[in-house]
Design a protein around this motif. Structure first.
Motif, PDB file in Angstrom:
ATOM      1  N   HIS A   1     -30.730  38.041 -53.012  1.00 38.86           N
ATOM      2  CA  HIS A   1     -31.960  37.532 -52.423  1.00 38.86           C
ATOM      3  C   HIS A   1     -33.113  37.838 -53.369  1.00 38.86           C
ATOM      4  N   SER A   2     -34.232  37.210 -53.110  1.00 39.26           N
ATOM      5  CA  SER A   2     -35.454  37.549 -53.852  1.00 39.26           C
ATOM      6  C   SER A   2     -35.896  38.949 -53.422  1.00 39.26           C
ATOM      7  N   ASP A   3     -36.801  39.549 -54.184  1.00 40.20           N
ATOM      8  CA  ASP A   3     -37.304  40.870 -53.817  1.00 40.20           C
ATOM      9  C   ASP A   3     -37.920  40.856 -52.425  1.00 40.20           C
ATOM     10  N   ALA A   4     -38.691  39.835 -52.131  1.00 38.38           N
ATOM     11  CA  ALA A   4     -39.327  39.739 -50.814  1.00 38.38           C
ATOM     12  C   ALA A   4     -38.282  39.656 -49.701  1.00 38.38           C
ATOM     13  N   GLU A   5     -37.200  38.933 -49.960  1.00 38.14           N
ATOM     14  CA  GLU A   5     -36.124  38.824 -48.961  1.00 38.14           C
ATOM     15  C   GLU A   5     -35.303  40.116 -48.880  1.00 38.14           C
ATOM     16  N   LEU A   6     -35.079  40.779 -50.019  1.00 39.75           N
ATOM     17  CA  LEU A   6     -34.314  42.026 -50.006  1.00 39.75           C
ATOM     18  C   LEU A   6     -34.991  43.106 -49.179  1.00 39.75           C
ATOM     19  N   ILE A   7     -36.327  43.129 -49.206  1.00 38.47           N
ATOM     20  CA  ILE A   7     -37.078  44.113 -48.414  1.00 38.47           C
ATOM     21  C   ILE A   7     -36.720  44.001 -46.938  1.00 38.47           C
TER      22      ILE A   7
ATOM     23  N   TYR B   1     -29.049  38.956 -58.145  1.00 38.74           N
ATOM     24  CA  TYR B   1     -29.138  39.580 -56.830  1.00 38.74           C
ATOM     25  C   TYR B   1     -29.005  38.540 -55.725  1.00 38.74           C
TER      26      TYR B   1
ATOM     27  N   GLU C   1     -32.766  55.681 -61.402  1.00 36.48           N
ATOM     28  CA  GLU C   1     -32.447  54.781 -60.284  1.00 36.48           C
ATOM     29  C   GLU C   1     -31.406  55.402 -59.365  1.00 36.48           C
TER      30      GLU C   1
END
Length: 152
Positions: free
Chosen positions: A5-11, A3, A130
């Protein structure tokens, strides 16, 4: 797949950009494959409307149903219907009723198979759950921003 970005960045990423990027990737791929078959996406829509209809459908009914698809508009749809007739895939009688020709049925079946292959390609690694969540989230964004999708 990796992906962006990281999950935190994707948010924190903007939905508008990612929805547009997904749209562009999917539509570009689909239209490219259809072009290799000698057709356009709107011509496919027209063929699918006629081929899948429970009864003989008219030019006006097909145009009305498809008029909201990606803002192609009535003029483009009329041209695309004319093109499907010129290709020999459809006929139109004096009442505007459209019918699939034998060549049109064969072409529809071939492209329908191709569309199923494209569906499988797009959905690789994406569960039905999903996918359902994605569509519901996108519809919620449309609703929350006062937008309207073609089916409203």
């Amino acid at each position: 797949m990796e992906y962006s970005h990281s999950d935190a960045e994707l948010i924190e990423q903007p939905i508008g950009y990612w929805a547009w990027a997904a749209y562009k990737a999917v539509v570009t791929r689909t239209r490219g494959v259809l072009a290799e078959k000698g057709t356009t996406q709107p011509q496919w829509w027209v063929l699918a409307q006629v081929a899948r209809a429970d009864r003989v459908t008219t030019r006006a009914e097909v145009s009305d149903t498809l008029s909201g698809y990606l803002d192609v508009g009535d003029v483009v749809l009329a041209e695309e219907i004319d093109a499907t007739i010129a290709h020999g895939w459809l006929t139109e009688d004096a009442g505007g009723r459209l019918s699939l020709t034998a060549a049109g049925k064969d072409f529809f079946d071939e492209v329908a198979l191709l569309q199923r292959e494209l569906w499988a390609e797009r959905h690789a690694g994406v569960s039905d759950e999903e996918y359902l969540t994605t569509l519901k989230v996108l519809q919620r964004f449309i609703h929350n921003t006062g937008g309207r999708a073609w089916h409203h």
